[in-house]
Write a protein that holds these residues in place. Structure first.
Motif, short mmCIF file in Angstrom:
data_model
loop_
_atom_site.label_atom_id
_atom_site.label_comp_id
_atom_site.label_asym_id
_atom_site.label_seq_id
_atom_site.Cartn_x
_atom_site.Cartn_y
_atom_site.Cartn_z
N GLU A 21 21.54 0.90 -5.61
CA GLU A 21 21.42 1.83 -6.73
C GLU A 21 20.26 1.43 -7.64
O GLU A 21 19.45 2.28 -8.04
CB GLU A 21 22.73 1.86 -7.54
CG GLU A 21 23.89 2.40 -6.75
CD GLU A 21 25.25 2.09 -7.35
OE1 GLU A 21 26.23 2.70 -6.88
OE2 GLU A 21 25.35 1.25 -8.28
N ILE A 25 16.77 3.50 -8.68
CA ILE A 25 16.40 3.73 -10.09
C ILE A 25 15.05 3.08 -10.40
O ILE A 25 14.18 3.69 -11.01
CB ILE A 25 17.50 3.18 -11.02
CG1 ILE A 25 18.79 3.99 -10.85
CG2 ILE A 25 17.04 3.22 -12.47
CD1 ILE A 25 20.00 3.37 -11.52
N LEU A 28 12.01 4.99 -8.96
CA LEU A 28 11.65 6.11 -9.83
C LEU A 28 10.99 5.61 -11.10
O LEU A 28 9.98 6.14 -11.55
CB LEU A 28 12.89 6.95 -10.16
CG LEU A 28 12.69 8.05 -11.19
CD1 LEU A 28 11.68 9.09 -10.68
CD2 LEU A 28 14.02 8.70 -11.54
N TYR A 29 11.55 4.57 -11.68
CA TYR A 29 10.98 4.00 -12.91
C TYR A 29 9.52 3.58 -12.70
O TYR A 29 8.66 3.88 -13.52
CB TYR A 29 11.83 2.80 -13.37
CG TYR A 29 11.25 2.09 -14.56
CD1 TYR A 29 11.42 2.60 -15.83
CD2 TYR A 29 10.51 0.92 -14.41
CE1 TYR A 29 10.87 1.96 -16.93
CE2 TYR A 29 9.95 0.28 -15.50
CZ TYR A 29 10.14 0.80 -16.76
OH TYR A 29 9.58 0.16 -17.83
N ILE A 66 20.77 6.84 -17.46
CA ILE A 66 21.39 7.02 -16.14
C ILE A 66 22.68 6.23 -16.20
O ILE A 66 22.66 5.02 -16.38
CB ILE A 66 20.46 6.52 -15.02
CG1 ILE A 66 19.13 7.27 -15.07
CG2 ILE A 66 21.13 6.66 -13.67
CD1 ILE A 66 18.01 6.61 -14.31
N VAL A 81 22.75 11.84 -15.41
CA VAL A 81 21.51 11.65 -16.15
C VAL A 81 21.69 12.40 -17.45
O VAL A 81 22.01 13.59 -17.45
CB VAL A 81 20.29 12.17 -15.38
CG1 VAL A 81 19.05 12.12 -16.25
CG2 VAL A 81 20.08 11.37 -14.10
N LEU A 95 23.68 9.11 -6.09
CA LEU A 95 22.68 8.73 -7.09
C LEU A 95 21.33 9.37 -6.83
O LEU A 95 20.70 9.90 -7.73
CB LEU A 95 22.56 7.21 -7.19
CG LEU A 95 21.53 6.70 -8.20
CD1 LEU A 95 21.87 7.16 -9.61
CD2 LEU A 95 21.44 5.19 -8.14
N ARG A 96 20.86 9.32 -5.59
CA ARG A 96 19.52 9.88 -5.29
C ARG A 96 19.44 11.36 -5.62
O ARG A 96 18.43 11.84 -6.10
CB ARG A 96 19.15 9.61 -3.84
CG ARG A 96 18.88 8.14 -3.58
CD ARG A 96 18.29 7.91 -2.19
NE ARG A 96 18.19 6.51 -1.89
CZ ARG A 96 17.16 5.74 -2.27
NH1 ARG A 96 16.18 6.24 -2.95
NH2 ARG A 96 17.14 4.45 -1.93
N LEU A 99 19.13 11.67 -9.39
CA LEU A 99 17.81 11.26 -9.89
C LEU A 99 16.74 12.33 -9.66
O LEU A 99 15.69 12.29 -10.30
CB LEU A 99 17.39 9.95 -9.24
CG LEU A 99 18.21 8.72 -9.61
CD1 LEU A 99 17.71 7.50 -8.85
CD2 LEU A 99 18.19 8.47 -11.11
N ARG A 100 17.00 13.28 -8.79
CA ARG A 100 16.01 14.33 -8.52
C ARG A 100 15.63 15.12 -9.77
O ARG A 100 14.52 15.61 -9.87
CB ARG A 100 16.51 15.28 -7.43
CG ARG A 100 16.44 14.66 -6.07
CD ARG A 100 16.78 15.66 -4.98
NE ARG A 100 16.88 14.97 -3.71
CZ ARG A 100 17.76 15.23 -2.79
NH1 ARG A 100 18.63 16.20 -2.95
NH2 ARG A 100 17.79 14.54 -1.67
N LEU A 102 15.02 13.94 -12.59
CA LEU A 102 13.93 13.19 -13.23
C LEU A 102 12.67 13.20 -12.37
O LEU A 102 11.56 13.17 -12.90
CB LEU A 102 14.37 11.77 -13.53
CG LEU A 102 15.53 11.65 -14.52
CD1 LEU A 102 15.98 10.21 -14.64
CD2 LEU A 102 15.15 12.22 -15.87
N GLU A 103 12.82 13.25 -11.05
CA GLU A 103 11.65 13.31 -10.17
C GLU A 103 10.88 14.60 -10.37
O GLU A 103 9.66 14.63 -10.27
CB GLU A 103 12.08 13.14 -8.71
CG GLU A 103 12.52 11.73 -8.41
CD GLU A 103 13.07 11.55 -7.01
OE1 GLU A 103 13.21 12.54 -6.27
OE2 GLU A 103 13.37 10.40 -6.66
#
Length: 111
Positions: A21, A25, A28-29, A66, A81, A95-96, A99-100, A102-103
């Motif tokens: 995880e 994260i 992406l960060y 997150i 998020v 999780l992935r 996170l999209r 934010l992508e």
């Protein structure tokens, strides 16, 4: 003589992000830092939630949080998020996928 045995003291268990995880994260960060959008982060491990907070500047409130709440896995979903204003931008058990949201902001930042 009546002796009561007490169970050994156990510290309250904290919620943490697993290595996979954190890798997702932090990947992406790193891309957001390279794009100049994010500059700092903080991680909190509490009893009911683990939080990865993202900052534009260290002295500001987080841009995004997150969160991982395993107790919500069967109800609302364990990952979320959350924006600066407290609005939930995306929620899910993967999780992935969460996170999209934010992508997409990264793609807009590069354009």
């Amino acid at each position: 003589m009546n002796m009561q045995l007490h169970p050994p003291f156990q510290a309250p268990q904290q919620i943490h992000f697993h290595r996979t995880e954190l890798n997702a994260i932090l990947g992406l960060y790193g891309r957001m830092v390279a794009a100049g959008e994010w500059r700092d982060y903080g991680i909190s491990s509490l009893r009911e939630v683990a939080v990865f907070s993202v900052f534009r500047r260290t002295s500001e409130n987080p841009l995004y949080r997150i969160e991982k709440r395993p107790k919500l896995r069967m109800k609302q979903a364990q990952f979320a998020v959350i924006g600066m204003d407290g609005q939930i931008l995306k929620r899910g058990n993967e999780l992935r996928q969460v996170l999209r949201v934010l992508e997409r902001k990264l793609i807009r930042a590069i354009d």
